[in-house]
Structures are given as C-alpha cells and as structure tokens.
Write a protein that holds these residues in place. Structure first.
Motif, PDB file in Angstrom:
ATOM      1  N   LEU A 133      64.608  42.618  34.810  1.00 39.25           N
ATOM      2  CA  LEU A 133      65.874  41.702  33.835  1.00 39.25           C
ATOM      3  C   LEU A 133      65.663  43.334  33.221  1.00 39.25           C
ATOM      4  CD1 LEU A 133      65.890  37.845  34.865  1.00 39.25           C
ATOM      5  CD2 LEU A 133      67.428  39.918  35.660  1.00 39.25           C
ATOM      6  N   ASP A 134      67.615  43.128  32.983  1.00 39.85           N
ATOM      7  CA  ASP A 134      67.630  43.769  31.486  1.00 39.85           C
ATOM      8  C   ASP A 134      68.148  42.505  30.332  1.00 39.85           C
ATOM      9  OD1 ASP A 134      69.923  43.166  32.379  1.00 39.85           O
ATOM     10  OD2 ASP A 134      70.090  45.497  32.306  1.00 39.85           O
ATOM     11  N   LEU A 135      68.457  42.643  29.610  1.00 41.03           N
ATOM     12  CA  LEU A 135      68.962  41.840  28.702  1.00 41.03           C
ATOM     13  C   LEU A 135      70.552  41.414  29.397  1.00 41.03           C
ATOM     14  CD1 LEU A 135      68.815  40.002  26.088  1.00 41.03           C
ATOM     15  CD2 LEU A 135      70.197  42.135  24.502  1.00 41.03           C
ATOM     16  N   ASN A 136      70.871  41.894  29.428  1.00 40.59           N
ATOM     17  CA  ASN A 136      72.511  41.738  29.893  1.00 40.59           C
ATOM     18  C   ASN A 136      72.562  41.104  30.990  1.00 40.59           C
ATOM     19  OD1 ASN A 136      75.628  42.452  30.030  1.00 40.59           O
ATOM     20  ND2 ASN A 136      74.867  42.716  32.344  1.00 40.59           N
ATOM     21  N   ALA A 137      71.387  40.945  32.168  1.00 45.12           N
ATOM     22  CA  ALA A 137      71.537  40.495  33.426  1.00 45.12           C
ATOM     23  C   ALA A 137      70.710  38.621  32.797  1.00 45.12           C
ATOM     24  CB  ALA A 137      70.638  41.009  34.357  1.00 45.12           C
ATOM     25  N   ALA A 138      69.854  39.092  31.908  1.00 47.39           N
ATOM     26  CA  ALA A 138      69.480  37.378  31.790  1.00 47.39           C
ATOM     27  C   ALA A 138      70.141  36.206  31.358  1.00 47.39           C
ATOM     28  CB  ALA A 138      67.968  38.042  30.160  1.00 47.39           C
ATOM     29  N   LEU A 139      71.205  37.423  30.206  1.00 39.89           N
ATOM     30  CA  LEU A 139      72.007  36.926  29.537  1.00 39.89           C
ATOM     31  C   LEU A 139      73.547  35.833  30.544  1.00 39.89           C
ATOM     32  CD1 LEU A 139      72.884  38.745  26.846  1.00 39.89           C
ATOM     33  CD2 LEU A 139      71.671  36.949  26.354  1.00 39.89           C
ATOM     34  N   LEU A 140      73.345  37.049  31.639  1.00 38.87           N
ATOM     35  CA  LEU A 140      74.453  36.040  32.778  1.00 38.87           C
ATOM     36  C   LEU A 140      73.694  35.051  33.368  1.00 38.87           C
ATOM     37  CD1 LEU A 140      76.085  39.207  34.125  1.00 38.87           C
ATOM     38  CD2 LEU A 140      77.014  37.849  32.629  1.00 38.87           C
ATOM     39  N   VAL A 141      72.227  35.394  34.019  1.00 42.91           N
ATOM     40  CA  VAL A 141      71.822  34.075  34.964  1.00 42.91           C
ATOM     41  C   VAL A 141      71.865  32.892  33.124  1.00 42.91           C
ATOM     42  CG1 VAL A 141      69.471  33.444  35.701  1.00 42.91           C
ATOM     43  CG2 VAL A 141      70.184  35.744  36.076  1.00 42.91           C
ATOM     44  N   LEU A 142      71.546  32.624  32.369  1.00 38.08           N
ATOM     45  CA  LEU A 142      71.389  31.963  31.582  1.00 38.08           C
ATOM     46  C   LEU A 142      72.657  31.214  31.906  1.00 38.08           C
ATOM     47  CD1 LEU A 142      70.038  30.305  29.528  1.00 38.08           C
ATOM     48  CD2 LEU A 142      70.410  31.689  27.870  1.00 38.08           C
ATOM     49  N   ALA A 143      73.765  32.247  31.621  1.00 38.85           N
ATOM     50  CA  ALA A 143      75.318  31.330  31.254  1.00 38.85           C
ATOM     51  C   ALA A 143      75.834  31.186  32.657  1.00 38.85           C
ATOM     52  CB  ALA A 143      76.147  32.734  31.318  1.00 38.85           C
ATOM     53  N   ALA A 144      75.129  31.441  33.373  1.00 36.32           N
ATOM     54  CA  ALA A 144      75.181  31.084  35.157  1.00 36.32           C
ATOM     55  C   ALA A 144      74.547  29.545  35.478  1.00 36.32           C
ATOM     56  CB  ALA A 144      75.091  31.732  36.139  1.00 36.32           C
ATOM     57  N   SER A 145      73.676  29.498  34.470  1.00 35.49           N
ATOM     58  CA  SER A 145      72.692  27.909  34.712  1.00 35.49           C
ATOM     59  C   SER A 145      73.910  27.196  34.104  1.00 35.49           C
ATOM     60  CB  SER A 145      71.445  28.316  34.187  1.00 35.49           C
ATOM     61  OG  SER A 145      70.731  29.402  35.256  1.00 35.49           O
ATOM     62  N   VAL A 146      73.631  27.367  32.926  1.00 35.04           N
ATOM     63  CA  VAL A 146      74.611  26.554  32.470  1.00 35.04           C
ATOM     64  C   VAL A 146      75.699  25.454  32.754  1.00 35.04           C
ATOM     65  CG1 VAL A 146      75.867  25.870  29.815  1.00 35.04           C
ATOM     66  CG2 VAL A 146      73.793  26.870  28.977  1.00 35.04           C
ATOM     67  N   MET A 147      76.184  26.931  33.985  1.00 29.51           N
ATOM     68  CA  MET A 147      78.055  26.799  34.048  1.00 29.51           C
ATOM     69  C   MET A 147      77.859  25.555  35.585  1.00 29.51           C
ATOM     70  SD  MET A 147      80.437  27.851  32.324  1.00 29.51           S
ATOM     71  CE  MET A 147      79.576  27.029  30.687  1.00 29.51           C
ATOM     72  N   VAL A 148      76.016  25.743  36.088  1.00 27.08           N
ATOM     73  CA  VAL A 148      75.830  25.093  36.698  1.00 27.08           C
ATOM     74  C   VAL A 148      75.722  23.595  36.625  1.00 27.08           C
ATOM     75  CG1 VAL A 148      74.127  24.836  38.482  1.00 27.08           C
ATOM     76  CG2 VAL A 148      75.149  26.877  38.059  1.00 27.08           C
ATOM     77  N   ILE A 149      74.622  23.868  35.645  1.00 26.61           N
ATOM     78  CA  ILE A 149      74.499  22.676  34.967  1.00 26.61           C
ATOM     79  C   ILE A 149      76.245  21.451  35.256  1.00 26.61           C
ATOM     80  CG2 ILE A 149      74.044  20.716  33.425  1.00 26.61           C
ATOM     81  CD1 ILE A 149      71.547  22.561  32.737  1.00 26.61           C
ATOM     82  N   GLY A 150      76.740  22.342  33.672  1.00 31.09           N
ATOM     83  CA  GLY A 150      77.870  21.293  34.749  1.00 31.09           C
ATOM     84  C   GLY A 150      78.951  20.805  35.718  1.00 31.09           C
ATOM     85  N   GLY A 151      79.244  22.276  36.584  1.00 36.49           N
ATOM     86  CA  GLY A 151      79.620  21.943  37.351  1.00 36.49           C
ATOM     87  C   GLY A 151      78.682  20.586  38.244  1.00 36.49           C
ATOM     88  N   TYR A 152      77.069  20.640  38.618  1.00 39.06           N
ATOM     89  CA  TYR A 152      76.786  19.330  38.678  1.00 39.06           C
ATOM     90  C   TYR A 152      77.510  18.369  38.691  1.00 39.06           C
ATOM     91  CZ  TYR A 152      73.050  22.551  41.566  1.00 39.06           C
ATOM     92  OH  TYR A 152      72.352  23.609  41.914  1.00 39.06           O
ATOM     93  N   LEU A 153      76.953  18.087  37.194  1.00 39.24           N
ATOM     94  CA  LEU A 153      77.229  16.624  36.930  1.00 39.24           C
ATOM     95  C   LEU A 153      78.806  16.230  37.210  1.00 39.24           C
ATOM     96  CD1 LEU A 153      75.594  16.823  33.311  1.00 39.24           C
ATOM     97  CD2 LEU A 153      74.786  15.793  35.156  1.00 39.24           C
ATOM     98  N   SER A 154      79.398  17.437  36.744  1.00 40.32           N
ATOM     99  CA  SER A 154      80.969  16.218  37.308  1.00 40.32           C
ATOM    100  C   SER A 154      81.777  16.455  38.528  1.00 40.32           C
ATOM    101  CB  SER A 154      82.333  17.970  36.754  1.00 40.32           C
ATOM    102  OG  SER A 154      81.593  17.871  35.293  1.00 40.32           O
ATOM    103  N   SER A 155      80.647  17.433  39.315  1.00 36.39           N
ATOM    104  CA  SER A 155      80.728  17.074  41.168  1.00 36.39           C
ATOM    105  C   SER A 155      80.228  15.923  41.385  1.00 36.39           C
ATOM    106  CB  SER A 155      80.522  18.239  41.425  1.00 36.39           C
ATOM    107  OG  SER A 155      79.425  18.619  41.454  1.00 36.39           O
ATOM    108  N   ILE A 156      79.109  15.490  41.153  1.00 32.99           N
ATOM    109  CA  ILE A 156      78.371  14.283  41.353  1.00 32.99           C
ATOM    110  C   ILE A 156      79.595  13.630  40.966  1.00 32.99           C
ATOM    111  CG2 ILE A 156      76.094  12.703  41.153  1.00 32.99           C
ATOM    112  CD1 ILE A 156      74.716  15.028  40.386  1.00 32.99           C
TER     113      ILE A 156
END
Length: 298
Positions: A208-231
């Motif tokens: 993992l380089d820094l760019n990939a790590a930041l993208l994984v982190l950003a995707a994780s935050v968006m998934v939380i929002g998507g999970y909560l809203s979809s439920i």
C-alpha cells in the motif's frame, strides 16, 4: 395515508439519495484502485476500517446494549449473505467492465425491488407510477447506452449482484423496529470483512502506498454512509415510492465521471438524465395527489 405517511416517504427519498451518493463515491474510489490492489485485499481492508468505525459509533450510540429480537435473526443472516454476495459480484464486474456497462445493468434494480415488494408485501402500485419507473429506465438506457459487445461474463456478474441487492433490501424491510440499524450495519460490515479476509490469504497481497491507503480510507467512510442509509431507507416510507430515487446515483456518476475521469456528457446522455429526473418529479407529484385524496392507488 396520513400526513405522517407523506413525511415518511419524503424522508425515505432523502435517505435513498444520500445512499446513492455515498455508494457512487465509494464505487469511484474503488474503481480508481483497480489494478493496484487485489479485490479480496481491498474488500478486507475496507471492511476492517468500516467495521472499526461502525463499531465505535454503535458503541457510543448504545446499539450493543439492545438485543436483536429472535424472530429477526434469520433476516439478519439472510442480509449478511446478500451483502457479501452483492459486494463480490458487483465489484468483480466493476473491476473488469467499463463503468457505463455496469451502471446500465444495475439500473434494473429499482424495478426489480418494486415488483418484488408488490408481490411479497402486497404494497399498492398503480399503473401511472409503474409507467413512470419504466420510462425512467428508458432514460437510464439513454444515459449509459451499453453496446451489445459489453455483455460478457461480467455482465452476468452484475445481474447476479442485482439479485443479491434485491434480497438484501427486502430482508431489511422485514426487520422489526426493535432491531437497531447500527447493530445490523456492524454485523454486515464484519461479515464482509471476515469473508474477504479469509479469501485474501489465498492471494498475494500488494504493498500500500499513501495514495492507495487514502482511497481505501475514503471508500470505507462512504460505505458507512451507504450502509446506514440503505438500512434506514428500507424501513421508512413505501418501497414503490422511494426506489425511483436510486436513479440519482446516475447524476452523481455523471458529475464524478466528468470531474474524476474527464468524461463529458453527450447530448443524448443529458436527455436521458432529464427523463430520469422528470419521472422522479412526476412520482413525487403523483404521490402528493394520492395523499390529498386520502387514498393510495394510482
């Protein structure tokens, strides 16, 4: 339907739009990682971060102190299986197909969910609103315009993902009000993390380089929002009313495609978007008419 019922429908529409925004942003970040990280490694890392963040939020909100009713455990288990299946098949298709083709196939979801809800839950659906959904699908096709050469094995993967998401949404709809949404979100994220974590040991991990790590982190935050809203959205309002607002994901896709990937919408694409938005406005107008008349039929 009462005024409170109308309020529930508008709340459901807002939650659906928030869910589509979050998931579309997540798809963008994940697509940017294609070719950098193996799929199972990516999903495990994203699931790990998501599970930790959701777990902290659930703990602070007291979700762990509330037990899931026994009658809901089968539905929760079904939802976990559906989420894992949807994640695998959709993201595999996303990694191996143009985004437009995957988006085109996924747009069959609102119609399938609406029809399934009508058959399973006997929710009323008049011909005018059904017609609006079908016309909206025509607008979707104008936006993505998939070519026949795009229908590959991974097109089938996307269709399978649609089936899993339908199962997920309908099982969520049947959960009782006593089941805390945050706890379901935590269990869902944990199931995805565990499944893909076990699968990732069979493949070589990438650094993992820094760019990939930041993208994984950003995707994780968006998934939380998507999970909560979809439920929450499946537990608020009428499915036939809120599902058309999934089409707002296409608007996000158009904007992100232009900003991130430099794709400029063609006139036919803009026409399709106008049709989709128009059908959404018509659905809102028609629902308001039915409420004022004190009946729910079209």
């Amino acid at each position: 339907m009462t005024a409170a019922g109308l309020s529930d429908n508008f709340k459901g529409a807002l939650l659906m739009m928030a869910s589509m925004a979050a998931f579309t942003l997540n798809d963008t970040f994940v697509k940017m990682l294609a070719g950098t990280l193996p799929l199972f490694q990516l999903l495990f890392l994203r699931g790990l971060l998501t599970t930790v963040m959701v777990g902290v939020l659930a703990w602070r909100m007291g979700a762990f102190a509330r037990a899931i009713p026994r009658r809901d455990w089968r539905l929760v288990a079904l939802r976990l299986v559906a989420e894992v299946g949807a994640a695998y098949f959709f993201l595999t298709a996303l990694f191996n197909m143009p985004l437009a083709n995957v988006t085109a196939i996924l747009q069959s979801l609102p119609l399938i969910v609406t029809l399934a809800a009508t058959l399973v839950f006997k929710e009323p659906l008049g011909w005018r609103r059904m017609g609006a959904i079908l016309i909206g699908l025509v607008g979707v096709m104008l936006i993505v315009r998939p070519g026949t050469e795009g229908f590959t094995l991974y097109s089938l993967y996307a269709l399978i993902a649609v089936c899993f998401v339908t199962m997920r949404d309908l099982s969520t709809r049947k959960l009782s009000a006593e089941t805390p949404s945050l706890l379901v979100t935590f269990l869902t994220s944990g199931a995805v993390m565990a499944f893909f974590g076990l699968g990732s040991v069979l493949d070589e991990w990438a650094a993992l380089d820094l760019n990939a790590a930041l993208l994984v982190l950003a995707a994780s935050v968006m998934v939380i929002g998507g999970y909560l809203s979809s439920i929450m959205v499946m537990r608020v309002g009428e499915i036939a009313f809120v599902t058309p607002f999934r089409y707002t994901g296409l608007i996000w896709a158009l904007v992100l495609g232009w900003l991130v990937f430099g794709d400029w919408p063609e006139p036919l694409t803009l026409l399709g978007a106008a049709i989709v938005v128009g059908m959404g406005i018509f659905t809102l107008y028609r629902e308001g008419q039915l409420v004022r008349r004190g009946r729910l039929k079209a």
